[in-house]
Design an enzyme around this catalytic site. Structure first.
Site, short mmCIF file in Angstrom:
data_model
loop_
_atom_site.label_atom_id
_atom_site.label_comp_id
_atom_site.label_asym_id
_atom_site.label_seq_id
_atom_site.Cartn_x
_atom_site.Cartn_y
_atom_site.Cartn_z
N GLU A 193 0.84 -1.21 0.00
CA GLU A 193 0.00 0.00 0.00
C GLU A 193 0.87 1.26 0.00
O GLU A 193 0.82 2.05 0.93
CB GLU A 193 -0.90 0.01 1.24
N PRO A 194 1.69 1.44 -1.03
CA PRO A 194 2.56 2.62 -1.02
C PRO A 194 1.79 3.89 -1.36
O PRO A 194 0.92 3.88 -2.23
CB PRO A 194 3.57 2.31 -2.14
N ARG A 252 3.21 7.68 -0.16
CA ARG A 252 4.19 8.76 -0.25
C ARG A 252 5.28 8.48 -1.28
O ARG A 252 5.67 9.37 -2.05
CB ARG A 252 4.83 8.95 1.13
N CYS A 286 -3.25 33.55 10.30
CA CYS A 286 -3.01 34.25 11.56
C CYS A 286 -2.70 33.32 12.72
O CYS A 286 -3.47 33.27 13.70
CB CYS A 286 -4.19 35.16 11.88
N TYR A 294 0.14 13.94 0.65
CA TYR A 294 -0.33 14.57 1.89
C TYR A 294 -0.21 16.10 1.80
O TYR A 294 0.09 16.77 2.78
CB TYR A 294 0.42 14.00 3.10
N1 LLP Z 1 -1.64 1.89 4.41
C1 LLP Z 1 -2.19 2.34 5.55
C2 LLP Z 1 -3.07 1.46 6.31
C3 LLP Z 1 -1.90 3.63 6.01
O1 LLP Z 1 -2.43 4.06 7.15
C4 LLP Z 1 -1.04 4.47 5.25
C5 LLP Z 1 -0.74 5.83 5.69
C6 LLP Z 1 -0.52 3.97 4.05
C7 LLP Z 1 -0.82 2.67 3.66
C8 LLP Z 1 0.38 4.76 3.16
O2 LLP Z 1 1.58 5.06 3.80
P1 LLP Z 1 2.80 5.73 3.01
O3 LLP Z 1 3.31 4.75 2.00
O4 LLP Z 1 2.29 6.95 2.35
O5 LLP Z 1 3.78 6.02 4.05
N2 LLP Z 1 -0.31 12.84 6.71
C9 LLP Z 1 0.95 12.23 7.07
C10 LLP Z 1 1.04 10.78 6.65
C11 LLP Z 1 -0.06 9.90 7.19
C12 LLP Z 1 0.03 8.47 6.75
C13 LLP Z 1 -1.16 7.71 7.19
N3 LLP Z 1 -1.22 6.34 6.74
C14 LLP Z 1 2.09 13.06 6.49
O6 LLP Z 1 1.82 14.07 5.84
O7 LLP Z 1 3.25 12.74 6.69
#
Ligand code: LLP
Length: 420
Positions: free
Chosen positions: A275-276, A278, A343, A372
């Protein structure tokens, strides 16, 4: 690698001048590179292909823009969704329902029904009670929900506390120590077709050790479940791979990650799911902003830009770093604070940062804003909802309109009982 580069002294996205987009659409504006999205999707898939039969479900939460989902669906990505809204987007973006995984710690019964009716491929169950409810909802509709159980491996992902999800004190999954018993009870329910395990320990992980530690625990659990007579065909290893936000960040890119996964999972005999989010979207987007003015400060000048925490919340929320660059750099640098017009002091992108010299009216970008970024934007301070643009080669289009803050007034009303 991305496609935001200097050509002839100014920043381009692929073959399009960022200044052209800014002048036409206005600022702030998110700009995404199709070539970068595709490259990242392909690189990720190539990296994990070392582990055999894999299924990549792009984490829609990172960037749910329809055009982004469409590009990634075209690269064979399914979707990991955490709400009915994300599911609707994934379907509208062209992801086949069977390629959709529904994650999330608070799925409502309504969402379960919608997902069952849409025929999604898998539910990632986060607790025993959720599993019981899903079973009841599915059975009432004469269905069995294909599902895996998300475990909480209790490992420290060594990332920001607010994006760490795999410690026992976090709300996600069931404790791995209880997983065998819970799985046994869920597998016996009439409305569930249990087929494996899921985990996700956190985001922006720059080291593989916590992932490996968690995966090893999952391997032991899979063996224990099989010994109990369960047929385990799928393990969802989640997302979490970090990206380079600033000099010195050293992400473990998909090939190194893929090699680790291949080694640890070699004898699991399952379809691996990922589940990539970022790692695919972050460096495929920038936030283009214009300098409103430069205000003298006691220690350093304040560069006041027209983007703010409501457009890009990560610095305010997680003290996140986003590189700042002038669209037309002169080669001169100065140390400044970069702030938005909102502000509150939290509306600060950087303090005492060594940056390109910029002046009122100049265009600049925040890098690595494709994940994000826009999705976490708000109307705070009654500012417009930031628009989004997709670039492909020399073509570009607005893929999300700017929504004027004034338009939100039309959705509100003063009831009669408050009048007079
Ligand atoms: N799978 C699940 C169950 C998740 O909760 C997440 C992210 C992902 C996959 C994807 O993760 P990634 O590959 O993107 O690391 N708003 C925060 C990041 C929150 C991530 C939440 N879950 C930020 O801006 O850093």
């Amino acid at each position: 690698m991305d496609h935001f580069e200097l050509k002839n002294g100014e920043l381009y996205c692929e073959d399009v001048r960022l200044a052209e987009i800014a002048e036409s659409v206005g600022t702030p504006v998110y700009v995404y590179s199709r070539a970068t999205l595709e490259r990242h999707a392909d690189t990720f898939r190539a990296g994990v292909a070392a582990a055999g039969d894999v299924h990549v479900a792009y984490a829609v939460k990172a960037n749910p823009n329809l055009a982004v989902i469409h590009v990634l669906a075209g690269r064979g990505c399914g979707a990991d969704v955490v709400s009915e809204g994300e599911m609707v987007r994934a379907l509208a973006g062209g992801v086949p329902p069977e390629e959709i995984v529904f994650s999330g710690v608070g799925k409502s019964a309504r969402e379960m029904v919608a997902a069952l009716d849409a025929g999604i491929g898998q539910f990632n169950i986060e607790s025993e009670v959720e599993g019981e409810e899903l079973s009841a909802v599915a059975a009432a509709r004469g269905k069995r929900a294909v599902a895996v159980l998300r475990i909480n491996p209790d490992v420290d992902a060594r990332t920001h506390a607010k994006i760490s999800t795999g410690k026992s004190e976090n709300k996600f999954g069931v404790p791995i120590s209880d997983a065998q018993a819970i799985y046994g009870r869920l597998a016996a329910l009439p409305g569930l077709a249990m087929r494996g395990i899921a985990l996700h320990i956190g985001s922006q992980l720059l080291t593989l050790d916590p992932l490996e530690e968690a995966f090893v625990k999952v391997g032991e659990l899979v063996a224990a479940l099989r010994a109990d007579g369960h047929v385990i065909t799928h393990v969802d290893l989640g997302g979490g791979l970090g990206v380079r936000y600033k000099e010195g960040d050293d992400p473990r890119w998909p090939d190194e990650y893929g090699a680790m996964v291949a080694r640890v999972t070699a004898d699991w005999g399952v379809t691996l799911m990922f589940e990539p989010g970022r790692v695919i979207a972050a460096n495929a987007g920038v936030l283009v902003t214009r300098v409103i003015r430069v205000k003298p400060g006691v220690e350093a000048p304040f560069v006041i830009v027209d983007a703010a925490m409501n457009d890009l919340a990560r610095p305010a929320l997680y003290d996140a770093w986003h590189d700042f660059e002038a669209v037309h750099p002169t080669g001169k640098r100065f140390v400044a604070n970069i702030v938005g017009p909102v502000c509150e002091t939290g509306d600060t992108f950087a303090m005492h940062r060594d940056i390109d010299v910029v002046a009122a009216g100049d265009l600049a970008i925040f890098r690595s804003a494709g994940a994000y970024g826009a999705t976490m934007a708000s109307f705070y301070n009654s500012r417009d909802m930031v628009p989004e643009v997709m670039v492909s080669g020399s073509e570009w289009a607005v893929v999300a309109d700017r929504i004027p803050a004034a338009a939100t007034v039309a959705a509100e009303r003063v009831p009669d009982f408050l009048k007079g």
